[in-house]
Design a protein around this motif. Structure first.
Motif, PDB file in Angstrom:
ATOM      1  N   ASP A 151       9.121  -0.064   6.636  1.00 11.76           N
ATOM      2  CA  ASP A 151       7.717  -0.417   6.850  1.00 11.76           C
ATOM      3  C   ASP A 151       6.797   0.518   6.079  1.00 11.76           C
ATOM      4  N   ASP A 152       7.178   1.786   5.996  1.00  9.77           N
ATOM      5  CA  ASP A 152       6.354   2.751   5.273  1.00  9.77           C
ATOM      6  C   ASP A 152       6.253   2.384   3.798  1.00  9.77           C
ATOM      7  N   LEU A 153       7.398   2.010   3.188  1.00  6.21           N
ATOM      8  CA  LEU A 153       7.372   1.651   1.776  1.00  6.21           C
ATOM      9  C   LEU A 153       6.639   0.336   1.568  1.00  6.21           C
ATOM     10  N   HIS A 154       6.765  -0.600   2.517  1.00  7.82           N
ATOM     11  CA  HIS A 154       5.975  -1.837   2.447  1.00  7.82           C
ATOM     12  C   HIS A 154       4.478  -1.500   2.372  1.00  7.82           C
ATOM     13  N   ALA A 155       4.032  -0.635   3.281  1.00  7.82           N
ATOM     14  CA  ALA A 155       2.614  -0.269   3.330  1.00  7.82           C
ATOM     15  C   ALA A 155       2.192   0.425   2.042  1.00  7.82           C
ATOM     16  N   ARG A 156       3.044   1.303   1.538  1.00  4.99           N
ATOM     17  CA  ARG A 156       2.712   2.027   0.305  1.00  4.99           C
ATOM     18  C   ARG A 156       2.657   1.084  -0.899  1.00  4.99           C
ATOM     19  N   ALA A 157       3.517   0.057  -0.903  1.00  2.00           N
ATOM     20  CA  ALA A 157       3.485  -0.912  -2.000  1.00  2.00           C
ATOM     21  C   ALA A 157       2.161  -1.674  -2.003  1.00  2.00           C
ATOM     22  N   SER A 158       1.697  -2.077  -0.815  1.00  2.00           N
ATOM     23  CA  SER A 158       0.403  -2.769  -0.728  1.00  2.00           C
ATOM     24  C   SER A 158      -0.735  -1.858  -1.160  1.00  2.00           C
ATOM     25  N   GLU A 159      -0.670  -0.590  -0.748  1.00  2.34           N
ATOM     26  CA  GLU A 159      -1.705   0.371  -1.145  1.00  2.34           C
ATOM     27  C   GLU A 159      -1.698   0.582  -2.658  1.00  2.34           C
ATOM     28  N   ALA A 160      -0.497   0.619  -3.253  1.00  2.00           N
ATOM     29  CA  ALA A 160      -0.393   0.805  -4.700  1.00  2.00           C
ATOM     30  C   ALA A 160      -1.008  -0.382  -5.441  1.00  2.00           C
ATOM     31  N   ILE A 161      -0.748  -1.581  -4.956  1.00  2.00           N
ATOM     32  CA  ILE A 161      -1.339  -2.772  -5.565  1.00  2.00           C
ATOM     33  C   ILE A 161      -2.859  -2.723  -5.452  1.00  2.00           C
ATOM     34  N   ASP A 162      -3.356  -2.312  -4.291  1.00  2.00           N
ATOM     35  CA  ASP A 162      -4.799  -2.156  -4.106  1.00  2.00           C
ATOM     36  C   ASP A 162      -5.407  -1.237  -5.157  1.00  2.00           C
ATOM     37  N   ARG A 163      -4.716  -0.140  -5.408  1.00  2.00           N
ATOM     38  CA  ARG A 163      -5.253   0.863  -6.332  1.00  2.00           C
ATOM     39  C   ARG A 163      -5.381   0.298  -7.742  1.00  2.00           C
ATOM     40  N   VAL A 164      -4.388  -0.478  -8.147  1.00  2.00           N
ATOM     41  CA  VAL A 164      -4.460  -1.095  -9.469  1.00  2.00           C
ATOM     42  C   VAL A 164      -5.565  -2.145  -9.498  1.00  2.00           C
ATOM     43  N   ALA A 165      -5.633  -2.956  -8.454  1.00  2.00           N
ATOM     44  CA  ALA A 165      -6.643  -4.021  -8.405  1.00  2.00           C
ATOM     45  C   ALA A 165      -8.057  -3.463  -8.409  1.00  2.00           C
TER      46      ALA A 165
END
Length: 333
Positions: free
Chosen positions: A191-205
């Motif tokens: 779950d932690d890596l799932h959340a971090r992946a979404s946060e990483a996508i946010d940062r690029v967007a």
């Protein structure tokens, strides 16, 4: 009313003449070249090939025009393999396909290189309907190795910052497709890596004012992955309706909701069978008819995957069919 937008996922096959010319120019050692080391003759060949694929898209009538990513010998790993602080290892298989890329290992700080921006600058001179294409941060994390940051969380964060820095240098563009097949092929294990992946996508967007579509393919997103991905602040997600589990995708959309936009991967990016325009349009209508809850303001109609697998004549025919399938661009939802 749902607006239908004909576009592609980028990573095009080289025109036949360019394959021959570049093979000769590179001495059959294309994987030894890095950004900035190309000879003037190689740069000229890529420039001519880029102009050709942009003209192909315009002549077909696509609503968004991509640069083509013709220099991306390492496919999604390209932004790393051309970086000065990345070492490339042996040739490894690209997911489950009969295509390969050099295995990149990050050995120093990932500062923006401007490599992709320079390609888009050239493309922007030829179109006002530019769509940028990048690997998503999670897929780049999955396809590469870290010998510098020392921690998965820090490495994924660094990749997000790196991609955001690249995007910040892009010329004006209408849309950004972040290609994230790893979310399907090798989804986050916690779950932690799932959340971090979404946060990483946010940062690029956050680095662009354009519409950002996170396109996933080679299968359907798991329920957990999709639920976490909905936390990302993007315009929409892309779904593979060719190779994917359609029922799983439809369930995710109706159970967890959807963004205002979506990309429907309805044209087979790997199969040489050319779908006609009426078949593509029927597939668009079928997907919308199956959805009990989810509705979209915009649907990007695309191939499900990259198209570099295709012979150039089949590739060109699929471009034309895509454009024909969504004209006129407004239909009843």
């Amino acid at each position: 009313m749902t607006e239908l937008v004909a576009t592609t996922t980028g990573l095009y096959p080289l025109p036949d003449w360019a394959k021959d010319d570049l093979s000769d120019l590179k001495g059959h050692q294309k994987h030894d070249l890095i950004s900035g080391d190309e000879s003037p003759e190689i740069v000229d060949a890529y420039d001519r090939a880029r102009s050709e694929v942009i003209s192909l898209q315009q002549d077909a009538g696509l609503d968004r025009v991509v640069e083509g990513q013709l220099r991306w010998d390492d496919m999604l790993a390209h932004p790393l393999t051309v970086h000065e602080n990345v070492e490339t290892g042996g040739i490894v298989r690209y997911y489950n396909n009969n295509n390969f890329y050099r295995d990149p290992t990050v050995v120093g700080e990932l500062t923006p290189s401007g490599d992709v921006a320079s390609e888009l600058d050239a493309a922007a001179e030829q179109t006002d309907d530019l769509q940028a294409v990048l690997p998503g941060p999670y897929s780049l994390f999955d396809l590469s190795n870290d010998d510098y940051y020392g921690d998965d969380a820090d490495f994924l964060s660094a990749l997000a910052d790196f991609l955001a820095g690249e995007v910040a240098e892009f010329p004006s563009h209408e849309t950004l497709f972040l290609l994230e097949p790893s979310l399907v092929v090798n989804p986050p294990a916690s779950d932690d890596l799932h959340a971090r992946a979404s946060e990483a996508i946010d940062r690029v967007a956050d680095a662009t004012d354009a519409e950002v579509v996170v396109h996933t393919y080679w299968g359907a997103l798991s329920e957990k992955t999709y639920a976490h991905l909905m936390d990302a602040d993007v315009a929409g997600f892309g779904f593979d309706f060719v190779a994917g589990d359609r029922e799983q995708t439809l369930y995710n959309l109706d159970e967890y909701g959807a963004k205002d936009a979506a990309a429907f991967g309805l044209v087979d990016g790997q199969n040489t069978l050319v779908e006609d325009a009426s078949t593509i349009r029927e597939r668009v209508d079928w997907v919308q008819d199956q959805l009990a809850v989810a509705e979209f303001d915009t649907v990007f109609v695309t191939p499900n995957t990259e198209t570099f697998y295709l012979p150039t004549n089949k590739f060109e025919a699929k471009l034309a069919a895509l454009a024909d399938a969504v004209a006129p661009t407004e239909v009843e939802a």
